[in-house]
Design a protein around this motif. Structure first.
Motif, PDB file in Angstrom:
ATOM      1  N   ARG A  96      14.376 -14.316   0.166  1.00  0.00           N
ATOM      2  CA  ARG A  96      14.638 -13.577  -0.949  1.00  0.00           C
ATOM      3  C   ARG A  96      15.917 -12.620  -0.768  1.00  0.00           C
ATOM      4  NH1 ARG A  96       9.659 -10.211  -3.041  1.00  0.00           N
ATOM      5  NH2 ARG A  96      11.137  -8.719  -3.994  1.00  0.00           N
ATOM      6  N   SER A  97      17.014 -12.513  -2.201  1.00  0.00           N
ATOM      7  CA  SER A  97      18.609 -12.179  -2.039  1.00  0.00           C
ATOM      8  C   SER A  97      18.460 -10.850  -1.219  1.00  0.00           C
ATOM      9  CB  SER A  97      18.980 -12.520  -3.329  1.00  0.00           C
ATOM     10  OG  SER A  97      18.010 -11.375  -4.128  1.00  0.00           O
ATOM     11  N   CYS A  98      19.503 -10.749  -1.158  1.00  0.00           N
ATOM     12  CA  CYS A  98      19.517  -9.643  -0.923  1.00  0.00           C
ATOM     13  C   CYS A  98      19.254  -8.594  -2.024  1.00  0.00           C
ATOM     14  CB  CYS A  98      21.192  -8.740  -1.248  1.00  0.00           C
ATOM     15  SG  CYS A  98      22.418  -7.265  -0.669  1.00  0.00           S
ATOM     16  N   LEU A  99      19.336  -8.199  -3.185  1.00  0.00           N
ATOM     17  CA  LEU A  99      19.030  -7.881  -3.659  1.00  0.00           C
ATOM     18  C   LEU A  99      17.212  -6.647  -4.321  1.00  0.00           C
ATOM     19  CD1 LEU A  99      19.421  -5.369  -6.322  1.00  0.00           C
ATOM     20  CD2 LEU A  99      19.063  -7.484  -7.845  1.00  0.00           C
ATOM     21  N   ASP A 100      17.105  -8.930  -3.963  1.00  0.00           N
ATOM     22  CA  ASP A 100      15.141  -9.005  -3.905  1.00  0.00           C
ATOM     23  C   ASP A 100      14.833  -7.766  -2.837  1.00  0.00           C
ATOM     24  OD1 ASP A 100      15.610  -9.207  -6.031  1.00  0.00           O
ATOM     25  OD2 ASP A 100      15.031 -11.823  -5.579  1.00  0.00           O
ATOM     26  N   ASN A 101      15.785  -8.128  -1.778  1.00  0.00           N
ATOM     27  CA  ASN A 101      14.825  -7.951   0.105  1.00  0.00           C
ATOM     28  C   ASN A 101      14.810  -6.341  -0.461  1.00  0.00           C
ATOM     29  OD1 ASN A 101      14.331  -9.236   2.194  1.00  0.00           O
ATOM     30  ND2 ASN A 101      16.430 -10.372   1.808  1.00  0.00           N
ATOM     31  N   VAL A 102      16.040  -5.407  -1.051  1.00  0.00           N
ATOM     32  CA  VAL A 102      15.833  -4.186  -1.318  1.00  0.00           C
ATOM     33  C   VAL A 102      14.687  -3.886  -1.978  1.00  0.00           C
ATOM     34  CG1 VAL A 102      17.520  -2.406  -1.896  1.00  0.00           C
ATOM     35  CG2 VAL A 102      18.243  -4.063  -0.591  1.00  0.00           C
ATOM     36  N   ALA A 103      14.795  -4.540  -3.552  1.00  0.00           N
ATOM     37  CA  ALA A 103      13.355  -4.155  -4.262  1.00  0.00           C
ATOM     38  C   ALA A 103      11.820  -4.086  -3.955  1.00  0.00           C
ATOM     39  CB  ALA A 103      14.144  -4.599  -5.813  1.00  0.00           C
ATOM     40  N   ALA A 104      11.950  -4.956  -2.767  1.00  0.00           N
ATOM     41  CA  ALA A 104      10.903  -5.612  -2.319  1.00  0.00           C
ATOM     42  C   ALA A 104       9.383  -4.628  -1.812  1.00  0.00           C
ATOM     43  CB  ALA A 104      10.466  -5.982  -1.045  1.00  0.00           C
ATOM     44  N   GLY A 105      10.275  -2.926  -1.205  1.00  0.00           N
ATOM     45  CA  GLY A 105       8.904  -2.506  -0.939  1.00  0.00           C
ATOM     46  C   GLY A 105       8.542  -1.196  -2.097  1.00  0.00           C
ATOM     47  N   LEU A 106       9.790  -0.918  -3.043  1.00  0.00           N
ATOM     48  CA  LEU A 106       9.143  -0.674  -4.427  1.00  0.00           C
ATOM     49  C   LEU A 106       8.221  -2.030  -5.191  1.00  0.00           C
ATOM     50  CD1 LEU A 106      12.516   1.105  -5.736  1.00  0.00           C
ATOM     51  CD2 LEU A 106      10.764   2.064  -4.618  1.00  0.00           C
ATOM     52  N   VAL A 111       6.641  -0.143  -7.716  1.00  0.00           N
ATOM     53  CA  VAL A 111       6.996   0.078  -9.093  1.00  0.00           C
ATOM     54  C   VAL A 111       7.623  -1.427 -10.144  1.00  0.00           C
ATOM     55  CG1 VAL A 111       9.486   0.302  -9.594  1.00  0.00           C
ATOM     56  CG2 VAL A 111       7.905   1.593  -7.676  1.00  0.00           C
ATOM     57  N   PRO A 112       7.358  -1.062 -11.378  1.00  0.00           N
ATOM     58  CA  PRO A 112       7.803  -2.753 -11.760  1.00  0.00           C
ATOM     59  C   PRO A 112       9.236  -3.640 -11.723  1.00  0.00           C
ATOM     60  CG  PRO A 112       7.427  -0.325 -13.782  1.00  0.00           C
ATOM     61  CD  PRO A 112       7.521   0.181 -12.506  1.00  0.00           C
ATOM     62  N   ARG A 113       8.818  -4.510 -11.779  1.00  0.00           N
ATOM     63  CA  ARG A 113       9.530  -5.249 -10.900  1.00  0.00           C
ATOM     64  C   ARG A 113      11.695  -4.941 -11.474  1.00  0.00           C
ATOM     65  NH1 ARG A 113      11.648 -10.343  -8.476  1.00  0.00           N
ATOM     66  NH2 ARG A 113      13.229 -11.138  -9.318  1.00  0.00           N
ATOM     67  N   GLU A 114      11.746  -4.648 -13.266  1.00  0.00           N
ATOM     68  CA  GLU A 114      12.994  -4.597 -13.561  1.00  0.00           C
ATOM     69  C   GLU A 114      13.435  -3.031 -12.779  1.00  0.00           C
ATOM     70  OE1 GLU A 114      15.172  -6.501 -14.830  1.00  0.00           O
ATOM     71  OE2 GLU A 114      13.433  -7.805 -14.328  1.00  0.00           O
ATOM     72  N   GLU A 115      12.513  -1.987 -12.660  1.00  0.00           N
ATOM     73  CA  GLU A 115      12.933  -0.819 -12.488  1.00  0.00           C
ATOM     74  C   GLU A 115      13.193  -0.773 -10.755  1.00  0.00           C
ATOM     75  OE1 GLU A 115      13.327   3.618 -12.016  1.00  0.00           O
ATOM     76  OE2 GLU A 115      13.402   2.160 -13.578  1.00  0.00           O
ATOM     77  N   ALA A 116      12.580  -1.294 -10.039  1.00  0.00           N
ATOM     78  CA  ALA A 116      12.585  -1.654  -8.778  1.00  0.00           C
ATOM     79  C   ALA A 116      13.982  -2.106  -8.472  1.00  0.00           C
ATOM     80  CB  ALA A 116      11.445  -2.628  -8.032  1.00  0.00           C
ATOM     81  N   ARG A 117      14.483  -3.004  -9.503  1.00  0.00           N
ATOM     82  CA  ARG A 117      15.541  -3.981  -9.107  1.00  0.00           C
ATOM     83  C   ARG A 117      16.841  -3.417  -9.354  1.00  0.00           C
ATOM     84  NH1 ARG A 117      16.249  -9.863  -8.109  1.00  0.00           N
ATOM     85  NH2 ARG A 117      17.652  -9.831 -10.513  1.00  0.00           N
ATOM     86  N   ARG A 118      16.391  -2.580 -10.729  1.00  0.00           N
ATOM     87  CA  ARG A 118      17.721  -1.337 -11.197  1.00  0.00           C
ATOM     88  C   ARG A 118      17.736  -0.141 -10.051  1.00  0.00           C
ATOM     89  NH1 ARG A 118      18.071   3.282 -12.573  1.00  0.00           N
ATOM     90  NH2 ARG A 118      16.150   4.211 -12.367  1.00  0.00           N
TER      91      ARG A 118
END
Length: 272
Positions: A96-106, A111-118
């Protein structure tokens, strides 16, 4: 009065001998220790004295043999949902990318994917990694991976931060930068922190209180020291102050015999 964020009440952790034969090994015994709401507490002691064992009890990853672990006054049953855990080795998923690693817990929490990535992008900016969200862990420096792991924990807004020697693998310059960044993030909302470290200078630089553990087996706290250094702190500058040097001298003399005892035990096991 607000109950402590974490309270160890007569905690003992014993482990069955390998193969089920012989006497159980008691890692920690009758430990009583509390961490207040918003308090930053570092735990120091000899190698193998049970520091990580206590952290795993606080996380709910290890059930004690006896005693009670309370979280904001309530006995803990199962995983501690109020705590975030930052390991010594980064728990980053290499695919997973850096962004996706941080978003993973949400995302795991629904949490919806777009909101988690934001929200992940916002946290990457807070830890100084804007523009690196598309990088993969192997493309990041050690300090960048630590920042990613810190964002990965903080995005979940834990009330308690459990940190197991998170900066031990970094060079001294990067380590001090990360320590200052941690203090800056912590000061924004004052989470409760239990910080495990072998580095006494790091413990004093960061903490409100330093707890010293004895050598194992049957580890127990043998000293607690309030750190009355002013905040905010720069960890490189505060270490030059006379009060820091005085605290370091007091705490080191309280733990020196235990460190030597732990070293002798390790040396004997290696030579056996």
């Amino acid at each position: 009065m607000t109950p402590p964020a974490v309270a160890f009440e007569n905690i003992t952790c014993s482990f069955t001998a390998r193969g089920g034969e012989g006497q159980p090994y008691t890692a920690v015994k009758d430990v009583n220790l509390s961490v207040g709401a918003g308090e930053f507490v570092s735990v120091v002691g000899p190698t193998g004295c049970g520091k990580s064992t206590l952290l795993n009890v606080a996380a709910g990853l290890l059930r004690p043999s006896s005693g009670t672990l309370r979280v904001f006054g309530e006995p803990l049953a199962g995983v501690n949902r109020k705590a975030g855990y930052m390991f010594q080795s980064e728990a980053l998923m290499p695919w997973r990318s850096c962004l996706d690693n941080v978003a993973a817990g949400l995302e795991f929490r629904g949490v919806p994917r777009e909101e988690a990535r934001r929200r992940a992008e916002e946290w990457l900016a807070r830890v100084g990694l804007s523009g690196f969200g598309d990088r993969y862990p192997h493309q990041l420096s050690g300090g960048m991976r630590k920042r990613t792991a810190l964002a990965q924990m903080l995005i979940l807004d834990p009330e308690i931060m459990l940190m197991d020697e998170p900066f031990s693998a970094l060079d001294i310059q990067t380590r001090q930068l990360m320590e200052n960044e941690l203090l800056e993030l912590w000061s924004a909302d004052r989470k409760s922190v239990i910080f495990i470290t072998h580095d006494l200078e790091e413990a004093i630089s960061l903490s409100d209180r330093v707890v010293v553990l004895s050598a194992g087996p049957a580890t127990r706290p043998i000293g607690e020291f309030a750190v009355d250094l002013p905040r905010p702190r720069d960890v490189s500058e505060i270490r030059l102050s006379p009060r820091f040097i005085e605290l370091h001298d007091r705490i080191w003399h309280s733990m020196k015999a235990e460190v030597l005892k732990g070293y002798a035990q390790t040396k004997n096991r290696v030579s056996a």
